[in-house]
Motif scaffolding. Structure first.
Motif, PDB file in Angstrom:
ATOM      1  N   LEU A 215     -14.673 -14.695  -6.819  1.00 11.44           N
ATOM      2  CA  LEU A 215     -14.728 -13.354  -6.255  1.00 11.44           C
ATOM      3  C   LEU A 215     -13.315 -12.853  -5.912  1.00 11.44           C
ATOM      4  CD1 LEU A 215     -17.840 -13.661  -3.892  1.00 11.44           C
ATOM      5  CD2 LEU A 215     -17.697 -12.425  -6.061  1.00 11.44           C
ATOM      6  N   GLN A 216     -12.498 -13.809  -5.362  1.00  9.85           N
ATOM      7  CA  GLN A 216     -11.128 -13.420  -5.049  1.00  9.85           C
ATOM      8  C   GLN A 216     -10.359 -13.017  -6.314  1.00  9.85           C
ATOM      9  OE1 GLN A 216      -9.804 -12.954  -2.237  1.00  9.85           O
ATOM     10  NE2 GLN A 216      -7.657 -12.667  -2.824  1.00  9.85           N
ATOM     11  N   SER A 217     -10.597 -13.803  -7.407  1.00 12.82           N
ATOM     12  CA  SER A 217      -9.948 -13.467  -8.677  1.00 12.82           C
ATOM     13  C   SER A 217     -10.411 -12.103  -9.174  1.00 12.82           C
ATOM     14  CB  SER A 217     -10.255 -14.550  -9.710  1.00 12.82           C
ATOM     15  OG  SER A 217      -9.714 -14.210 -10.968  1.00 12.82           O
ATOM     16  N   ALA A 218     -11.767 -11.884  -9.059  1.00 11.76           N
ATOM     17  CA  ALA A 218     -12.273 -10.566  -9.467  1.00 11.76           C
ATOM     18  C   ALA A 218     -11.686  -9.462  -8.602  1.00 11.76           C
ATOM     19  CB  ALA A 218     -13.808 -10.557  -9.381  1.00 11.76           C
ATOM     20  N   ASN A 219     -11.553  -9.774  -7.294  1.00 10.44           N
ATOM     21  CA  ASN A 219     -10.965  -8.791  -6.394  1.00 10.44           C
ATOM     22  C   ASN A 219      -9.515  -8.497  -6.770  1.00 10.44           C
ATOM     23  OD1 ASN A 219     -10.815  -7.074  -4.147  1.00 10.44           O
ATOM     24  ND2 ASN A 219      -9.941  -8.702  -2.900  1.00 10.44           N
ATOM     25  N   GLU A 220      -8.785  -9.580  -7.111  1.00  7.74           N
ATOM     26  CA  GLU A 220      -7.403  -9.385  -7.527  1.00  7.74           C
ATOM     27  C   GLU A 220      -7.320  -8.573  -8.817  1.00  7.74           C
ATOM     28  OE1 GLU A 220      -5.799 -13.251  -7.790  1.00  7.74           O
ATOM     29  OE2 GLU A 220      -5.626 -13.559  -5.613  1.00  7.74           O
ATOM     30  N   GLU A 221      -8.268  -8.848  -9.747  1.00  7.93           N
ATOM     31  CA  GLU A 221      -8.297  -8.056 -10.977  1.00  7.93           C
ATOM     32  C   GLU A 221      -8.583  -6.592 -10.672  1.00  7.93           C
ATOM     33  OE1 GLU A 221     -11.097  -9.828 -13.549  1.00  7.93           O
ATOM     34  OE2 GLU A 221      -9.888 -11.632 -13.945  1.00  7.93           O
ATOM     35  N   LEU A 222      -9.522  -6.378  -9.702  1.00  2.00           N
ATOM     36  CA  LEU A 222      -9.805  -4.999  -9.314  1.00  2.00           C
ATOM     37  C   LEU A 222      -8.581  -4.356  -8.665  1.00  2.00           C
ATOM     38  CD1 LEU A 222     -13.426  -5.347  -7.861  1.00  2.00           C
ATOM     39  CD2 LEU A 222     -12.754  -4.274 -10.010  1.00  2.00           C
ATOM     40  N   GLU A 223      -7.894  -5.167  -7.831  1.00  2.00           N
ATOM     41  CA  GLU A 223      -6.677  -4.646  -7.226  1.00  2.00           C
ATOM     42  C   GLU A 223      -5.646  -4.293  -8.298  1.00  2.00           C
ATOM     43  OE1 GLU A 223      -5.683  -3.933  -4.203  1.00  2.00           O
ATOM     44  OE2 GLU A 223      -7.565  -4.401  -3.201  1.00  2.00           O
ATOM     45  N   SER A 224      -5.541  -5.224  -9.288  1.00  2.86           N
ATOM     46  CA  SER A 224      -4.598  -4.961 -10.382  1.00  2.86           C
ATOM     47  C   SER A 224      -4.988  -3.706 -11.154  1.00  2.86           C
ATOM     48  CB  SER A 224      -4.530  -6.175 -11.310  1.00  2.86           C
ATOM     49  OG  SER A 224      -3.679  -5.923 -12.403  1.00  2.86           O
ATOM     50  N   SER A 225      -6.330  -3.593 -11.419  1.00  5.30           N
ATOM     51  CA  SER A 225      -6.801  -2.393 -12.120  1.00  5.30           C
ATOM     52  C   SER A 225      -6.536  -1.144 -11.285  1.00  5.30           C
ATOM     53  CB  SER A 225      -8.300  -2.520 -12.417  1.00  5.30           C
ATOM     54  OG  SER A 225      -8.551  -3.647 -13.235  1.00  5.30           O
ATOM     55  N   LYS A 226      -6.745  -1.292  -9.968  1.00  2.00           N
ATOM     56  CA  LYS A 226      -6.479  -0.162  -9.090  1.00  2.00           C
ATOM     57  C   LYS A 226      -5.014   0.249  -9.138  1.00  2.00           C
ATOM     58  CE  LYS A 226      -6.683   1.254  -4.244  1.00  2.00           C
ATOM     59  NZ  LYS A 226      -6.995   0.823  -2.867  1.00  2.00           N
ATOM     60  N   GLU A 227      -4.140  -0.781  -9.111  1.00  2.00           N
ATOM     61  CA  GLU A 227      -2.707  -0.489  -9.192  1.00  2.00           C
ATOM     62  C   GLU A 227      -2.357   0.164 -10.524  1.00  2.00           C
ATOM     63  OE1 GLU A 227      -0.753  -4.139  -8.481  1.00  2.00           O
ATOM     64  OE2 GLU A 227      -1.233  -4.209  -6.327  1.00  2.00           O
ATOM     65  N   GLU A 228      -2.997  -0.372 -11.624  1.00  2.00           N
ATOM     66  CA  GLU A 228      -2.732   0.235 -12.927  1.00  2.00           C
ATOM     67  C   GLU A 228      -3.204   1.686 -12.960  1.00  2.00           C
ATOM     68  OE1 GLU A 228      -4.576  -2.225 -15.781  1.00  2.00           O
ATOM     69  OE2 GLU A 228      -3.174  -3.905 -15.565  1.00  2.00           O
ATOM     70  N   LEU A 229      -4.424   1.914 -12.383  1.00  8.98           N
ATOM     71  CA  LEU A 229      -4.924   3.285 -12.336  1.00  8.98           C
ATOM     72  C   LEU A 229      -4.024   4.167 -11.482  1.00  8.98           C
ATOM     73  CD1 LEU A 229      -8.767   2.678 -11.979  1.00  8.98           C
ATOM     74  CD2 LEU A 229      -7.558   3.534 -13.987  1.00  8.98           C
ATOM     75  N   GLN A 230      -3.541   3.596 -10.370  1.00  5.55           N
ATOM     76  CA  GLN A 230      -2.644   4.364  -9.515  1.00  5.55           C
ATOM     77  C   GLN A 230      -1.341   4.675 -10.251  1.00  5.55           C
ATOM     78  OE1 GLN A 230      -1.886   2.514  -5.770  1.00  5.55           O
ATOM     79  NE2 GLN A 230      -0.629   4.189  -4.985  1.00  5.55           N
ATOM     80  N   SER A 231      -0.830   3.644 -10.964  1.00  3.64           N
ATOM     81  CA  SER A 231       0.393   3.868 -11.748  1.00  3.64           C
ATOM     82  C   SER A 231       0.160   4.922 -12.827  1.00  3.64           C
ATOM     83  CB  SER A 231       0.850   2.555 -12.373  1.00  3.64           C
ATOM     84  OG  SER A 231       1.958   2.757 -13.212  1.00  3.64           O
TER      85      SER A 231
END
Length: 799
Positions: free
Chosen positions: A313-329
């Motif tokens: 779940l933490q890995s998925a959360n990190e992936e979501l965070e990464s996706s969020k950062e990519e979307l933000q970028s």
């Protein structure tokens, strides 16, 4: 990495990190169930709290606060915070999740999970009592009761007898002595046990094997108890090498006095029964422990599965965070692109506005045609020239009834589109206006040809100005006067035919020369003065001077100079017009010579004829006055008046005749001396003449006469206009020049007297020009006026 980070935080943290590098101790620690450490300077608890519930996280944060020294540091993971407990820590770096302990420990927030060593956790059921108290773990309760009753007392020591850990009821065998607290095993042991403990521990250290000693008497509450002492070396990982476990156990119930044989025999079955029960209990306890260990293993496996799921779940959360950062970028990039597009739109709008205002305000008619020579767009100025209207856009240019004077417009446009070479042509309208028509290829930013651009610039004023300039150039070119242009260094840049005829130099020769090459040596300062005045923006200058022709002859010229300026009004060149006045000078000299001869004759007649007659009349009048003297007749007074008048008239005739008779070269000094004496005598003031040496004028009459009359005019002006009281006439000569100076102490005159001054100044300048002399008039140092006339010796004979 931690050390490098704390080096940036502060010096105190760096010292803490340095100590951590020097001594690091590892120990198994369960934050939830084990007793906390204390007096720590730094705790790094990264990526642990995210696996705990909020209530447990709050408990752990309070325990970590208790474990830290005042001002100690807590280092959490990137996804962890201290929550709402901001009164316990202050952030040092929110980015790196570093906090500093700030407030004292609060006992109401800290729960100390004290668990007996060896106790197995996780087995048994948890129930909640009806009163809402904490859940009860029966396994832990049973375990704790059994360990308190049956587990032996034990301490873990090192080779220096320092107690590291207490287990079980150690207070039965050990106690703190009076004085400072101590962890020394020997000091805490009672008298009967102290010697035996030292020997047993020493033997276990020496032999590195378990040593057991029985029957050691320990006095407790006035009763001696037989104690069994077991010392066992701990064989554990390397950090635990050298540790020993000391176990203290009572062997049987104490006997306060010496028992009888019968009592001992009666108690033996009871003792054996108790020993048997104890053994059974121990076996049951061992079974229970094994079951608890199995349950603990199962729970451990379940915990590992939960942790694995949590990590996923933490890995998925990190992936979501990464996706969020990519979307933000990506969103930021889109915002940037949008801003750039907005700026481009604003720039395009500004450019369109500028272009629209430029096209509407310019007087240049501009027409754009596509590759089919259809009208794409045009400026407002084109409507008047080609009779275009807004609806003509898209129509072929050949269909437009444009001016018949530009019939080649379509043909030239085809040539430009074919050859990609601009074409310029002057066209004239029926109204007489001239236009410069220029056709260029229409290129896009991608270098693609999409038609032609036609511009019509009104050049009517330029055509008229060019015609006027052409006529003026013809006049100047063919003028009999020499017209030249000089740069500010004196170099000749223009030369007309009149100059060629006057000086003999061709245009090609003159353009390689400096004007100084055509000026006599003694007059070259005039060139520098002329250029400097025009460089400072002087006006029109005119004066008489001399030039040297190609054949070496001297040419008398009347020169007029003016500055040529650029658009900013800065002088860039000097234009001169020079008229040959040599013949005029010769004619003037002949006239002056004739006038001088006539003056000489008149002066001679006045002196020899009228002067002698007046002398005779004066003598007769004198005789008559003497005959009538002593009488009171009116005739006597009349005779006296006649005698006086005749004497004054005779003096005036002598003065007039002297002025009319030319002064020869050898008599100039005598004439100036007489002028000074007569001025002092007649005007009642001081007039002196000085000359350091004898001066002789070579031309014998002309130069000397003009110098005399210049001095005479200067003296007259000083008396008439300057009200002078002292006049000094000075004459000096050197190898080349003859200089005459007249200084007076009158009211003075301007630095540059106006050309419109009286006739006296004009006569003086005229006489100076006749003998090619320079005449300077201006204020004298100390007051008054100084007149200086300088002539080159032998200059008059150059004619």
């Amino acid at each position: 990495r931690l050390g490098r980070f704390f080096t940036r935080v502060d010096d105190q943290s760096y010292q803490v990190t340095k100590q951590l590098r020097e001594a690091v101790v590892f120990a198994t620690q369960n934050l939830v169930s084990d007793a906390p450490f204390s007096k720590l300077d730094l705790i790094s608890c990264r990526n642990l709290l995210i696996y705990l519930e909020a209530e447990v996280q709050k408990k752990v944060i309070a325990l970590l606060h208790f474990a830290l020294n005042e001002g100690g540091y807590l280092f959490l993971g990137p996804s962890e915070t201290i929550g709402q407990q901001v009164d316990l820590f202050e952030p040092v770096s929110k980015k790196w999740r570093v906090y500093r302990r700030i407030s004292p420990s609060r006992r109401d927030r800290v729960e100390f999970p004290i668990v007996v060593s060896g106790e197995q956790r996780g087995a048994g059921k948890r129930l909640t009592d009806p009163a809402g108290a904490r859940p009860i773990n029966f396994a832990e309760l049973t375990q704790r009761v059994l360990l308190e009753k049956y587990a032996p007392a034990a301490v873990l020591i090192n080779r220096t007898y320092e107690i590291l850990y207490f287990h079980g009821p150690t207070t039965r065998y050990l106690h703190q002595p009076t004085g400072e607290p101590t962890q020394d095993l020997i000091r805490m042991a009672p008298e009967g046990l102290r010697i035996k403990l030292r020997a047993v521990v020493h033997k276990a250290i020496r032999d590195q094997q378990q040593v057991v000693v029985s029957g050691v008497g320990v006095k407790r509450d006035g009763v001696f108890y037989p104690v069994k002492v077991t010392v066992k070396p701990v064989h554990a990982p390397k950090p635990a090498d050298g540790l020993l476990l000391v176990i203290l156990q009572d062997e049987h119930e104490p006997v306060p006095t010496q028992p009888s044989g019968a009592e001992v025999a009666a108690e033996e079955p009871l003792v054996r029964q108790l020993e048997h029960e104890l053994k059974a209990t121990r076996e049951d306890l061992q079974s229970t422990i094994e079951e608890m260990e199995n349950s603990n293993e199962e729970l451990k496996v379940s915990n590992e599965e939960v942790m694995s799921m949590n990590e996923e779940l933490q890995s998925a959360n990190e992936e979501l965070e990464s996706s969020k950062e990519e979307l933000q970028s990506l969103n930021e990039e889109l915002i940037t692109v949008n801003n750039q597009l907005q700026n481009k739109v604003e720039e395009l709008e500004a450019s369109n506005n500028n272009l629209a205002n430029l096209l509407s305000s310019t007087d240049i008619a501009t027409l754009c045609l596509d590759t089919g020579f259809r009208i794409k767009w045009f400026t407002p100025a084109t409507t008047k020239l080609l009779n275009l209207i807004a609806t003509d856009v898209g129509r072929p240019i050949n269909d437009i009834a444009h001016q018949p004077t530009d019939r080649d417009l379509l043909h030239d446009s085809e040539r430009v589109l074919r050859d990609l070479t601009p074409i310029e042509k002057e066209v004239r309208t029926e109204e007489g206006y001239w236009y410069l028509r220029r056709i260029l290829p229409y290129r896009t930013l991608g270098k693609k040809i999409e038609g032609v651009v036609v511009t019509f610039a009104d050049v009517t004023p330029l055509k008229h100005a060019a015609e006027r300039l052409r006529r003026l150039a013809t006049v100047l070119l063919d003028s009999n006067d020499a017209v030249t242009v000089l740069d500010l260094e004196g170099r000749i840049t223009a030369w007309n035919r009149g100059a060629e005829r006057m000086y003999g130099y061709s245009e090609a020769e003159a353009l390689q020369m400096n004007v100084e090459q055509m000026v006599p040596q003694e007059l070259r300062s005039e060139v520098h003065d002329l250029v400097e005045r025009q460089r400072r923006g002087g006006g029109v200058d005119s004066w008489e001077t001399r030039r040297v022709g190609k054949d070496g002859r001297l040419v008398d010229v009347w020169l007029t100079a003016t500055a040529l300026k650029d658009e900013a009004g800065k002088p860039t060149a000097v234009a001169t017009t020079e008229r040959d006045v040599t013949e005029l000078k010769l004619t003037e000299r002949k006239v002056l010579e004739a006038a001088a001869a006539e003056q000489r004759r008149i002066g001679q007649d006045l002196h020899d004829g009228i002067g002698q007659e007046l002398t005779g009349l004066g003598l007769m009048a004198q005789n008559l006055m003497e005959e009538l003297s002593g009488r009171s007749l009116p005739e006597a007074r009349t005779a006296s008046i006649i005698v006086t008048s005749l004497k004054q008239v005779l003096k005036d005739v002598h003065t007039l005749s002297r002025g009319l008779i030319p002064v020869d070269g050898d008599a100039l000094m005598a004439a100036l001396t007489d002028l000074a004496a007569r001025t002092s005598e007649l005007q009642g003031m001081t007039c002196t003449f000085t000359c350091d040496e004898h001066v002789f004028v070579e031309d014998n009459s002309s130069t000397a006469t003009h110098l005399y009359h210049i001095a005479q005019e200067a003296v007259t002006n000083a008396l008439k206009h300057g009200q002078a009281r002292h006049i000094q006439i000075r004459l000096r000569a050197d190898d080349r020049r003859l200089t005459l100076q007249i200084h007076n102490d009158g009211v003075g005159m301007p630095q540059q007297p106006a050309e419109t001054s009286g006739m006296g100044l004009k006569i003086m300048r005229h006489r100076a020009r006749l003998i090619h002399a320079t005449l300077d008039l201006g204020p004298a140092q100390g007051g008054g006026t100084l007149v200086t006339c300088s002539v080159i010796k032998g200059n008059d004979n150059d004619q």
